[in-house]
Design a protein around this motif. Structure first.
Motif, mmCIF file in Angstrom:
data_model
loop_
_atom_site.group_PDB
_atom_site.id
_atom_site.type_symbol
_atom_site.label_atom_id
_atom_site.label_comp_id
_atom_site.label_asym_id
_atom_site.label_seq_id
_atom_site.Cartn_x
_atom_site.Cartn_y
_atom_site.Cartn_z
ATOM 1 N N SER A 98 0.831 -1.207 0.000
ATOM 2 C CA SER A 98 0.000 0.000 0.000
ATOM 3 C C SER A 98 0.865 1.257 0.000
ATOM 4 N N ILE A 99 2.010 1.202 0.660
ATOM 5 C CA ILE A 99 2.905 2.363 0.710
ATOM 6 C C ILE A 99 3.455 2.673 -0.674
ATOM 7 N N THR A 100 3.925 1.643 -1.371
ATOM 8 C CA THR A 100 4.452 1.828 -2.729
ATOM 9 C C THR A 100 3.360 2.343 -3.653
ATOM 10 N N LEU A 101 2.204 1.729 -3.582
ATOM 11 C CA LEU A 101 1.116 2.081 -4.494
ATOM 12 C C LEU A 101 0.627 3.500 -4.253
ATOM 13 N N LYS A 102 0.565 3.923 -3.011
ATOM 14 C CA LYS A 102 0.110 5.284 -2.694
ATOM 15 C C LYS A 102 1.034 6.331 -3.308
ATOM 16 N N LYS A 103 2.328 6.063 -3.305
ATOM 17 C CA LYS A 103 3.288 7.002 -3.889
ATOM 18 C C LYS A 103 3.128 7.110 -5.402
ATOM 19 N N ILE A 104 2.691 6.018 -6.015
ATOM 20 C CA ILE A 104 2.646 5.960 -7.478
ATOM 21 C C ILE A 104 1.296 6.404 -8.035
ATOM 22 N N GLN A 105 0.216 6.197 -7.276
ATOM 23 C CA GLN A 105 -1.129 6.493 -7.773
ATOM 24 C C GLN A 105 -1.303 7.939 -8.205
ATOM 25 N N ASN A 106 -0.707 8.858 -7.458
ATOM 26 C CA ASN A 106 -0.831 10.277 -7.746
ATOM 27 C C ASN A 106 0.421 10.753 -8.478
ATOM 28 N N LYS A 107 0.255 11.213 -9.731
ATOM 29 C CA LYS A 107 1.417 11.593 -10.534
ATOM 30 C C LYS A 107 2.190 12.761 -9.932
ATOM 31 N N ALA A 108 1.495 13.663 -9.248
ATOM 32 C CA ALA A 108 2.191 14.770 -8.594
ATOM 33 C C ALA A 108 3.058 14.252 -7.455
ATOM 34 N N GLU A 109 2.506 13.347 -6.643
ATOM 35 C CA GLU A 109 3.287 12.738 -5.562
ATOM 36 C C GLU A 109 4.454 11.936 -6.128
ATOM 37 N N GLN A 110 4.200 11.254 -7.233
ATOM 38 C CA GLN A 110 5.247 10.462 -7.874
ATOM 39 C C GLN A 110 6.406 11.354 -8.301
ATOM 40 N N LYS A 111 6.088 12.489 -8.909
ATOM 41 C CA LYS A 111 7.143 13.404 -9.356
ATOM 42 C C LYS A 111 7.921 13.983 -8.161
ATOM 43 N N LEU A 112 7.228 14.319 -7.096
ATOM 44 C CA LEU A 112 7.903 14.822 -5.905
ATOM 45 C C LEU A 112 8.817 13.758 -5.303
ATOM 46 N N PHE A 113 8.387 12.503 -5.395
ATOM 47 C CA PHE A 113 9.192 11.386 -4.910
ATOM 48 C C PHE A 113 10.513 11.311 -5.672
ATOM 49 N N TYR A 114 10.472 11.519 -6.993
ATOM 50 C CA TYR A 114 11.708 11.504 -7.778
ATOM 51 C C TYR A 114 12.640 12.627 -7.330
ATOM 52 N N THR A 115 12.069 13.808 -7.125
ATOM 53 C CA THR A 115 12.874 14.948 -6.690
ATOM 54 C C THR A 115 13.520 14.669 -5.337
ATOM 55 N N ASP A 116 12.735 14.131 -4.406
ATOM 56 C CA ASP A 116 13.244 13.857 -3.052
ATOM 57 C C ASP A 116 14.336 12.790 -3.056
ATOM 58 N N ASN A 117 14.310 11.896 -4.043
ATOM 59 C CA ASN A 117 15.276 10.800 -4.091
ATOM 60 C C ASN A 117 16.356 10.988 -5.156
ATOM 61 N N ASN A 118 16.500 12.225 -5.622
ATOM 62 C CA ASN A 118 17.540 12.566 -6.606
ATOM 63 C C ASN A 118 17.482 11.686 -7.858
ATOM 64 N N ILE A 119 16.268 11.418 -8.292
ATOM 65 C CA ILE A 119 16.049 10.662 -9.525
ATOM 66 C C ILE A 119 15.768 11.661 -10.646
ATOM 67 N N PRO A 120 16.524 11.642 -11.719
ATOM 68 C CA PRO A 120 16.353 12.652 -12.778
ATOM 69 C C PRO A 120 14.989 12.567 -13.436
ATOM 70 N N THR A 121 14.309 13.703 -13.533
ATOM 71 C CA THR A 121 12.992 13.762 -14.155
ATOM 72 C C THR A 121 12.791 15.156 -14.727
ATOM 73 N N ALA A 122 11.840 15.326 -15.612
ATOM 74 C CA ALA A 122 11.577 16.633 -16.220
ATOM 75 C C ALA A 122 11.059 17.611 -15.174
ATOM 76 N N ASP A 123 11.412 18.888 -15.325
ATOM 77 C CA ASP A 123 10.916 19.920 -14.423
ATOM 78 C C ASP A 123 9.391 19.993 -14.502
ATOM 79 N N PHE A 124 8.752 20.307 -13.377
ATOM 80 C CA PHE A 124 7.295 20.328 -13.345
ATOM 81 C C PHE A 124 6.799 21.307 -12.298
ATOM 82 N N SER A 125 5.531 21.673 -12.422
ATOM 83 C CA SER A 125 4.826 22.454 -11.415
ATOM 84 C C SER A 125 3.545 21.708 -11.056
ATOM 85 N N ARG A 126 3.147 21.820 -9.802
ATOM 86 C CA ARG A 126 1.972 21.102 -9.305
ATOM 87 C C ARG A 126 0.846 22.094 -9.021
#
Length: 385
Positions: A98-126
């Motif tokens: 449930s923890i993994t799925l909750k992070k992925i279900q919401n694309k905004a949360e998913q993008k913030l997760f990449y930023t928090d974990n230093n995973i390269p992703t396109a710049d975005f605004s929420r």
């Protein structure tokens, strides 16, 4: 635990084509399965042991279904996560968690997760509401063009739109969304990572994806990707980093952009078998569906190498056709070298609905791509009227 020819029950949330193809493997291994889906016409219905009709977003429905099985997995992300969390507290095994799925279900949360974990992703605004997006454009805090994505419930090209002018904003849903910088990429790539309950991981080869420009759906998946080895290695390493960060169990499909400078940016992920892995049914030593079972049941992970080059062609409903489906010219493609069609069992077609796929295998990737083009130009998914 004895999973085979026993009282063990595997539960699957979602009864679509991914679940149906997962059931091919449970039948092969004689694993008892139960499926929950809201449609009486779900493709899984004919292949599982138990089929239950119900809303995947309803807490009680998902919770009570989960109580009846030993291990619970998904074939679609849009399920009630609170019910999964409650099942885990009861001691049920739920993969992905449930923890993994909750992070992925919401694309905004998913993008913030990449930023928090230093995973390269396109710049975005929420944005909490689409109206805020319009204000940001007027204040010049974001600029045309950009990619609008709905934070929730996007699937198969839905919930994504390229915004080039004010007119493109018309008709957008009002809910939470992100505005993502458009990336002038060379290729769209994907890597599927298998991770088991003990944290052991294996990656499939990098695949290249070609998209339909209008429907924003994958038309072709090409394995191996036609890229330099150094780029492929970089993509696999980033996919492994994403996998480690999410700590998922099962499969994680990581979709990525290869930029003009050969950097790799993560686009989004799916914690389940994925369209980008369908080629593996014919082309790999261990296909993605069997691998998902191995991972969630704690069985040894299989060989992810390809036996032969593989290309997948999506079969989607043609425009201006809605109704009982007809696969026109399917006999013609079945006469072609190395071609295997997969029909999902959806009785009704509509424009751009995924109705099946075709796999082409060949020792020569260029030859396989040529045959794939012939397949695409030959078969038509239309209605009978």
């Amino acid at each position: 635990m004895n999973y085979f020819s026993s009282d063990f029950k595997l539960g699957i949330l979602g009864g679509g084509q991914l679940g149906k193809m997962l059931l091919y493997e449970t039948r092969k291994l004689d694993i008892y399965t139960a499926v929950l889906d809201p449609s009486e016409q779900a493709p899984c219905k004919i292949a599982c042991n138990d089929f239950e009709l119900g809303d995947l977003m309803d807490y009680d429905t998902v919770y009570n279904f989960g109580l009846k099985v030993d291990v619970l997995t998904i074939e679609i992300e849009n399920v009630n996560v609170d019910a999964l969390k409650a099942l885990e507290k009861k001691g049920k095994k739920v993969y992905p968690s449930s923890i993994t799925l909750k992070k992925i279900q919401n694309k905004a949360e998913q993008k913030l997760f990449y930023t928090d974990n230093n995973i390269p992703t396109a710049d975005f605004s929420r944005f909490a509401y689409a109206d805020e997006l319009l204000t940001a454009i007027k204040n010049e805090s974001i600029e045309f063009p950009f990619v609008w994505k709905s934070a929730r419930f996007g699937y198969d090209g839905q919930g994504v739109k390229v915004i080039r002018t004010y007119s493109d904003l018309e008709g957008l849903p009002s809910g939470e969304c992100i505005a993502e910088k458009m990336i002038p990429f060379k290729n769209e790539l994907a890597v599927i990572v298998a991770r088991d309950v003990d944290g052991n991981v294996k990656t499939y080869p990098v695949v290249e994806m070609e998209f339909h420009p209008e429907a924003n759906q994958v038309e072709y998946v090409i394995c191996p990707a036609r890229i330099d080895e150094s780029v492929a290695k970089k993509a696999q390493l980033i996919a492994l980093k994403v996998s480690q960060a999410f700590e998922h169990v099962g499969l994680l499909a990581v979709e990525m952009f290869q930029t003009q400078d050969d950097d790799i940016l993560v686009n989004e992920v799916a914690p389940r078998p994925h369209n980008s892995g369908h080629y593996s049914i014919e082309a790999s030593y261990t296909n993605q569906f069997e691998q998902h079972l191995r991972a969630i049941l704690g069985l040894p992970l299989g060989d992810t190498q390809s036996k032969v080059a593989g290309i997948m062609v999506n079969l989607v409903g043609e425009e201006n056709h809605t109704g009982a489906v007809v696969y026109k010219n399917i006999e013609k493609i079945m006469a072609m070298q190395g071609v295997t069609p997969h029909i999902y069992g959806k009785k009704e077609t509509r424009p751009f609905r995924k109705m099946g796929h075709v796999t082409i295998v060949n020792e020569d990737i260029a030859k396989a791509r040529s045959i794939a083009e012939d397949v695409k130009n030959s078969i038509r998914v239309i209605s009978d009227s």
